[in-house]
Design an enzyme around this catalytic site. Structure first.
Site, PDB file in Angstrom:
ATOM      1  N   ARG A   5       0.816  -1.216   0.000  1.00 41.20           N
ATOM      2  CA  ARG A   5       0.000   0.000   0.000  1.00 41.20           C
ATOM      3  C   ARG A   5       0.848   1.264   0.000  1.00 41.20           C
ATOM      4  O   ARG A   5       1.852   1.350   0.702  1.00 41.20           O
ATOM      5  CB  ARG A   5      -0.916   0.018   1.236  1.00 41.20           C
ATOM      6  N   ASP A  13      22.710  18.540   5.202  1.00 42.93           N
ATOM      7  CA  ASP A  13      21.877  18.202   6.357  1.00 42.93           C
ATOM      8  C   ASP A  13      21.569  16.711   6.411  1.00 42.93           C
ATOM      9  O   ASP A  13      21.575  16.102   7.479  1.00 42.93           O
ATOM     10  CB  ASP A  13      20.574  19.008   6.294  1.00 42.93           C
TER      11      ASP A  13
END
Length: 546
Positions: free
Chosen positions: A272, A513
């Site tokens: 899903r 980052d």
């Protein structure tokens, strides 16, 4: 990020196959965040702040994404909410979905409040599977759980669905200790003469629903309770990817099942994916990582670019969720806003800005090297302008340029930058093994978002409507480096050089980052304008050697 669709070779799209070989052929799409009930396990007591309408997917955007997913192998789409049946164009959306070749099942999960009235039209439009939420068979308790009246409307909707030939009609019941665990036998008794598939769902934690482990009734406890009434309860056949563990009482027309998300996860067979009403792709219900497909669409992303972004998100899906106790401490949306990261746009933008400010104040640590080309005092600047600064007034104070008299023309700009990150961070990034997820996909999206925010970040930069913005990434294996390129286009009175440069800066900062947990020895360098076209001062193209 370099996957290709080869339908004549691959049995299933590589873009929808994760690193554990799970094939995602089932897509849940939230049509709206609104609901006409206020269920306690779904809606926080204080309510939720709804996303502005302009930030929600339009029908056209939703259908475009659906077509793309179906083309890649999705054969089942479930429409959820909020409450999907309160969206005015729901019938139009369903009718258009029914036209998609390869789509076998259109399912709807509804609270049943509007079902009786809409069901004939829903069936005609193409809905062939219904899930109806109902947590109690006691009218007064229904009002307590949902904070609204309407029990008899839901029961009428269930009867209408049976009458119109839906078989089975699935009934979803969230079981909560102290509220409805005493009704298990009553619910199963409904399956004796009716073609119902009653599914008992373990109580799950979401933001604001005050989840408490003591309120959760486990699958095993529910099963033991029902076996005391029906010792001959037997397993029922099902598909490998079914979420529910199915059972039936011999001789009963319907059956029952347990959705054991908390006590016995079924992550290994998960097929899903979810698209939220505001256009974010969630690869796991219990993950807080989301990718904004809406922003990509509205930035002019091509289908190929969208597939790469989707493929990257699916590729970083974890083997399984974190377990009930970790999930209960994890930041996630309220259930009503999921419908069944990159973070949300605002949170992602804020974190990017904070990181940019951090790098501005700590330049040596970040290795941020913005190179400004040296020009001879007697020569013109890069784009043929004079040396007089345009962003200062006669007294030398900062001043925004008045572009009102300039002609509206088509303008483009391309910029680039380089991130040198060392072998460890580079190899983990390429293998998509970073703890924060797929750095390349997130950086691409961050760059596009940065381009759109240039005027907010740079005080005297004019806000421009971008016709298109794109960010591409090239891997330099020998140097353990990444080249980021950004292209921006607009039709306006001033150029988009700053938008392209900002896109590169934000994308490179995002790579830093994403990788800084592995190494701080990362160097951002050579951010520069490559070319610009349009405008009264002429075009500029940097020579390959400069």
């Amino acid at each position: 990020i370099h996957r290709r669709v080869l339908k004549d070779v691959l049995p299933f799209s590589a873009f929808l196959t994760d690193s554990f070989e799970r094939r995602h052929n089932y897509l849940r799409i939230s049509l709206t965040e609104k609901c006409n009930l206020r269920c306690q396990y779904c809606m926080p007591q204080e309510g939720v702040t709804l996303t502005p309408r302009s930030h929600l997917l339009t029908a056209e955007e939703l259908l475009m994404l659906a077509r793309l997913f179906v083309r890649e192998g999705v054969n089942k789409i479930r429409l959820t909410g909020g409450e999907p049946l309160i969206r005015p164009d729901v019938l139009h959306i369903i009718a258009e979905l029914r036209k998609l070749e390869g789509l076998k099942t259109i399912a709807v999960t509804t609270n049943g409040m509007n079902l009786t009235r809409l069901l004939p039209s829903l069936k005609k439009a193409g809905v062939n599977l219904l899930n109806i939420s109902l947590d109690t068979l006691v009218p007064a308790k229904f009002e307590f759980i949902t904070r609204r009246k309407g029990f008899h409307k839901v029961m009428e909707g269930i009867e209408k669905a049976i009458e119109m030939g839906y078989n089975p009609v699935k009934v979803n019941c969230v079981v909560m200790r102290g509220l409805n665990e005493d009704e298990l036998i009553d619910f199963v008794s409904l399956t004796e003469r009716k073609p119902l598939d009653v599914r008992f769902i373990e109580y799950m934690p979401f933001d604001g629903n005050r989840w408490n482990f003591k309120m959760m009734v486990s699958y095993q406890e529910m099963l033991d309770c029902l076996k005391q009434k029906w010792p001959n309860l037997e397993p029922a056949p099902g598909e490998e990817t079914d979420t529910a563990k199915a059972f039936r009482v011999p001789g009963f027309r319907g059956q029952l099942g347990f959705i054991t998300s908390m006590s016995e996860h079924f992550c290994g067979s998960c097929n899903r994916l979810r698209i939220t009403a505001d256009g974010n792709l969630k690869v796991c219900l219990f993950g807080n990582s989301e990718v904004s497909l809406r922003d990509c669409l509205r930035s002019g992303a091509t289908e190929e670019e969208l597939l790469h972004i989707i493929g990257a998100a699916v590729g970083r899906k974890k083997k399984q969720h974190a377990g009930m106790f970790n999930i209960s401490q994890m930041k996630n949306r309220p259930m009503i806003l999921i419908g069944g990261a990159l973070l949300s746009t605002t949170k992602f933008r804020d974190s990017t800005l904070q990181f940019a400010r951090h790098c501005h104040s700590k330049t040596p640590e970040c290795g941020f090297d913005l190179k400004i080309p040296h020009t001879d005092a007697q020569s013109s600047s890069l784009d043929g302008t004079s040396e007089q600064l345009t962003h200062t007034d006669a007294q030398g104070k900062a001043s925004m340029v008045n572009v009102g008299s300039k002609a509206v023309t088509s303008r483009t700009a391309m910029a680039c930058g380089k991130v040198i990150m060392g072998p460890k961070a580079f190899n983990l990034m390429c293998a998509n093994q970073l703890a924060k997820g797929d750095a390349l996909a997130v950086a691409q999206l961050a760059g596009i978002m940065g381009a759109k925010q240039a005027s907010s970040l740079i005080p005297l930069c004019h806000p421009l409507p971008l016709d298109h913005a794109s960010v591409s990434i090239e891997l330099l294996e020998e140097e353990h480096a990444v080249i980021v390129k950004a292209t921006c286009q607009t039709t306006g009175r001033t150029g988009v050089e700053m938008e392209a440069l900002t896109a590169v800066a934000v994308a490179t900062l995002t790579l830093y980052d994403m990788c800084k947990a592995v190494s701080h020895d990362i160097h951002i360098t050579d951010i520069k304008l490559l070319s610009k076209t349009g405008g009264q001062r002429g075009d500029f193209h940097r020579s390959p050697d400069s």
